[in-house]
Design an enzyme around this catalytic site. Structure first.
Site, PDB file in Angstrom:
ATOM      1  N   GLU A  44      -5.326  -1.827  -0.351  1.00 13.02           N
ATOM      2  CA  GLU A  44      -5.948  -0.905   0.589  1.00 13.02           C
ATOM      3  C   GLU A  44      -5.102   0.332   0.859  1.00 13.02           C
ATOM      4  OE1 GLU A  44      -8.301  -4.289   3.207  1.00 13.02           O
ATOM      5  OE2 GLU A  44      -6.405  -3.516   3.988  1.00 13.02           O
ATOM      6  N   CYS A  65      -7.555  -5.479  12.299  1.00 10.00           N
ATOM      7  CA  CYS A  65      -7.657  -4.838  10.990  1.00 10.00           C
ATOM      8  C   CYS A  65      -9.140  -4.717  10.666  1.00 10.00           C
ATOM      9  CB  CYS A  65      -7.003  -5.690   9.902  1.00 10.00           C
ATOM     10  SG  CYS A  65      -5.285  -6.093  10.208  1.00 10.00           S
TER      11      CYS A  65
END
Length: 193
Positions: free
Chosen positions: A115, A67
């Protein structure tokens, strides 16, 4: 070493500024740009990672391969390749976006992640060399078994990974056959090729 910046976003994915990564994750985390990558080896196994035990966000949690956050003006593929190389010592090939509009909000111990987070898949050769400040442990797993375990609640993973797995299985049972997304569906804050 330069300070790592994240791209702050409006609800529709437009860039509205930047902030230091070290200061952006807290109880009132602003919406920002990220990505999640799922990388597979030549046997079709998925690389899972356990986040380092002293990470500021979601320490010790098992999750997808990598990530991260594209920097200001950084192309998505370049950001993924940078993070996979940094965290795992691997080079990614055949990288493609499969979930261009994935978004999530998650909280752990008062720290929030919020996000817009496109999901990509790619291939790697060889075994990882995890960077200890980023990754505590790794493991190769069969995708179908992993997906079943996550969806049935028999394997604990990060909030975002669990939500992504639910969306990925809807694309089909074979990760190699998942359709490549239209780049026009990506958040507008990302540079276009």
């Amino acid at each position: 070493m330069t300070e790592e910046l994240v791209v702050l976003l409006s609800p529709d994915g437009q860039a509205i500024g930047t902030a230091p990564k070290a200061s952006v994750h807290h109880a009132q985390t602003p919406l920002h740009l990220a990505f999640s990558a799922y990388v597979f080896n030549e046997r079709g196994e998925l690389l899972l990672t356990q986040r380092a035990h002293d990470k500021a966000t979601f320490p010790s949690v098992w999750t997808n391969s990598a990530c991260g956050h594209p920097g200001p003006g950084e192309r998505l593929g370049d950001a993924v390749r940078r993070r996979v190389a940094t965290e795992l010592g691997l080079a990614v090939t055949d990288l493609r976006v499969v979930l261009p509009r994935f978004a999530y909000r998650a909280e752990l111990d008062g720290v929030v992640e919020w996000e817009l987070c496109p999901v990509l898949v790619g291939r790697v050769d060889g075994d990882p060399s995890p960077h200890p400040a980023e990754v505590a442990d790794v493991g190769w797993v069969d995708w179908a078994q992993f997906a079943d375990e996550v969806l049935e609640g028999r394997r604990e993973v990060s909030v975002w990974c669990g939500e992504q797995v639910a969306e990925l299985v809807r694309l089909g049972s074979d990760p190699e056959a998942w359709p490549t997304a239209d780049p026009a569906e990506l958040p507008p804050a990302l540079p276009r090729d």
